[in-house]
Design an enzyme around this catalytic site. Structure first.
Site, PDB file in Angstrom:
ATOM      1  N   GLU A  76       0.743  -1.139  -0.034  1.00 39.73           N
ATOM      2  CA  GLU A  76       0.063   0.117   0.012  1.00 39.73           C
ATOM      3  C   GLU A  76       0.812   1.224   0.009  1.00 39.73           C
ATOM      4  OE1 GLU A  76      -2.738   0.631   3.211  1.00 39.73           O
ATOM      5  OE2 GLU A  76      -3.499   2.467   2.273  1.00 39.73           O
ATOM      6  N   ASP A  92      -0.492  -4.850   3.312  1.00 42.56           N
ATOM      7  CA  ASP A  92      -1.154  -3.813   3.862  1.00 42.56           C
ATOM      8  C   ASP A  92      -0.476  -3.654   5.333  1.00 42.56           C
ATOM      9  OD1 ASP A  92      -2.204  -1.615   5.286  1.00 42.56           O
ATOM     10  OD2 ASP A  92      -4.406  -2.232   4.515  1.00 42.56           O
ATOM     11  N   ILE A  94      -0.310  -1.681   8.007  1.00 44.72           N
ATOM     12  CA  ILE A  94      -1.205  -1.382   8.840  1.00 44.72           C
ATOM     13  C   ILE A  94      -2.644  -1.319   8.279  1.00 44.72           C
ATOM     14  CG2 ILE A  94      -2.041  -0.069  10.594  1.00 44.72           C
ATOM     15  CD1 ILE A  94       0.906   0.940  11.403  1.00 44.72           C
ATOM     16  N   ASP A  95      -3.700  -2.205   8.475  1.00 46.91           N
ATOM     17  CA  ASP A  95      -5.249  -1.907   7.786  1.00 46.91           C
ATOM     18  C   ASP A  95      -5.559  -1.480   9.284  1.00 46.91           C
ATOM     19  OD1 ASP A  95      -7.117  -2.103   6.261  1.00 46.91           O
ATOM     20  OD2 ASP A  95      -7.887  -3.727   7.418  1.00 46.91           O
ATOM     21  N   THR A  97      -5.260   2.342  10.039  1.00 47.37           N
ATOM     22  CA  THR A  97      -4.281   3.058  10.527  1.00 47.37           C
ATOM     23  C   THR A  97      -5.077   4.287  11.224  1.00 47.37           C
ATOM     24  OG1 THR A  97      -2.794   2.884   8.635  1.00 47.37           O
ATOM     25  CG2 THR A  97      -2.725   4.936   9.522  1.00 47.37           C
ATOM     26  N   ASP A 219      -6.271  -4.289   1.185  1.00 47.52           N
ATOM     27  CA  ASP A 219      -7.057  -4.488   2.342  1.00 47.52           C
ATOM     28  C   ASP A 219      -7.635  -5.930   2.637  1.00 47.52           C
ATOM     29  OD1 ASP A 219      -6.946  -1.731   2.944  1.00 47.52           O
ATOM     30  OD2 ASP A 219      -8.330  -1.464   1.196  1.00 47.52           O
TER      31      ASP A 219
HETATM   32  C1  IPD Z   1      -8.861   1.213   5.389  1.00 43.59           C
HETATM   33  C2  IPD Z   1      -9.724   0.403   6.547  1.00 43.59           C
HETATM   34  C3  IPD Z   1     -11.005   0.786   6.661  1.00 43.59           C
HETATM   35  C4  IPD Z   1     -11.833   0.677   5.020  1.00 43.59           C
HETATM   36  C5  IPD Z   1     -11.173   1.656   4.166  1.00 43.59           C
HETATM   37  C6  IPD Z   1      -9.557   1.107   4.048  1.00 43.59           C
HETATM   38  P1  IPD Z   1      -6.270   1.549   5.931  1.00 43.59           P
HETATM   39  O1  IPD Z   1      -7.766   0.751   5.276  1.00 43.59           O
HETATM   40  O2  IPD Z   1      -9.576  -0.893   5.977  1.00 43.59           O
HETATM   41  O3  IPD Z   1     -11.819   0.007   7.399  1.00 43.59           O
HETATM   42  O4  IPD Z   1     -13.221   1.217   5.421  1.00 43.59           O
HETATM   43  O5  IPD Z   1     -11.700   1.388   2.995  1.00 43.59           O
HETATM   44  O6  IPD Z   1      -8.892   1.867   3.102  1.00 43.59           O
HETATM   45  O7  IPD Z   1      -6.131   2.984   5.373  1.00 43.59           O
HETATM   46  O8  IPD Z   1      -6.510   1.899   7.469  1.00 43.59           O
HETATM   47  O9  IPD Z   1      -5.073   0.754   5.414  1.00 43.59           O
HETATM   48 CA    CA Z   2      -6.066  -0.920   4.518  1.00 45.99          CA
HETATM   49 CA    CA Z   3      -3.092   0.676   5.441  1.00 47.21          CA
END
Ligand code: IPD
Ligand code: CA
Ligand code: CA
Length: 270
Positions: A76, A92, A94-95, A97, A219
């Site tokens: 990402e 990813d 950190i999913d 963030t 994700d």
């Molecule tokens: C996000 C998270 C969030 C989702 C967003 C993602 P990130 O990823 O997974 O729950 O609703 O669409 O982009 O930016 O925290 O890696």
């Molecule tokens: Ca994510």
């Molecule tokens: Ca992320």
């Protein structure tokens, strides 16, 4: 080209063990960063990245490419691997963030290995809860080594669902319409802020369904193989087969899938 059923299981097991080790190492960085704080930068108006995201992705991508230098890789935060080939890693670091930046203990490391467009190995590590979700195509899905399975709920009115919202607030109209429709017709809806965890919570039965559009493949692709191996149905929002390059996903315990897709279709007039 190999078919998925004839894939090299030894390679996939090596890939899973490596992904587990790298996710744990990234978790050490992240636990330290959430204690002491990690500088926050803005990719967009509300789209964050922290120094911990960048350090974690560097650790994971360099660890993978040291062992699999001929594999493609997409992170990402910009990491890339070989230019061509059937295997591709999706990372990813950190999913969740936004949760992480606000010190909420609900985020994950997500690492997927794709073969010719299909997720074939996935690792999702919930760092704060120390929960390691893993799967290899055809081999089942596991939480900390114990097999997991989707819920048995059959009625939407008794089902707990989840979704998320894009960082592009102008792309949220459909998501808001679906949020309202499912809030009327399901037992309850959640927006926990980490799509990878939404997916693996469907896999282990803590959620009955999850959908999101738009969503990136880093994700949800690891979650997709973990879900499938736990007995879930994974499609696009219109019920058509999920493709790793679709920017949307709908996952459920299977029993609820048609009810979920029907309500999505009615709401979006698809
Ligand atoms: C996000 C998270 C969030 C989702 C967003 C993602 P990130 O990823 O997974 O729950 O609703 O669409 O982009 O930016 O925290 O890696
Ligand atoms: Ca994510
Ligand atoms: Ca992320």
């Amino acid at each position: 080209m190999q078919t998925i059923s004839s894939l090299d299981i030894a390679l996939l097991e090596r890939a899973r063990d490596l992904a587990v080790r790298l996710a744990e190492e990234a978790g050490v960085i992240q636990r330290e960063a959430i204690q002491n704080g990690s500088a926050v930068h803005f990719k967009g108006e509300i789209d964050l990245v922290t120094d911990a995201d960048i350090a974690s992705e560097k650790l994971i991508s360099s660890g993978i490419l040291a062992e699999f230098p001929d594999h493609r890789l997409t992170g990402e935060e910009g990491a890339i691997g070989a230019e061509s080939g059937d295997y591709r890693w999706l990372i990813d670091p950190i999913d969740g963030t936004t949760n992480f930046a606000h010190k909420q203990p609900h985020w994950a490391v997500s690492i997927c290995l794709e073969y010719a467009g299909e997720p074939v190995m996935g690792v999702v590590y919930d760092v704060a809860k120390r929960e390691m979700f893993t799967a290899i195509a055809g081999q089942g899905a596991f939480l900390n080594g114990v097999p997991i399975h989707v819920s048995a709920e059959t009625q939407l009115k008794r089902a707990l669902g989840s979704t998320g919202f894009s960082y592009d607030v102008h792309a949220r109209a459909e998501a808001f319409a679906l949020w309202e429709a499912f809030s009327w017709h399901a037992q309850a809806m959640r927006r926990d802020g980490a799509a990878a965890l939404d997916m693996v919570w469907v896999a282990c039965g803590r959620l009955d369904f999850y959908f999101e559009k738009p969503i990136n493949n880093w994700d949800v692709s690891a979650g997709a193989i973990i879900c499938r191996e736990a007995g879930a149905t994974v499609t696009r929002l219109d019920g058509e087969p999920y493709n790793i390059n679709d920017e949307q996903i709908a996952a459920s315990n299977g029993a609820l899938h048609q009810q979920m897709v029907d309500l999505i279709r009615q709401t979006l007039h698809q």
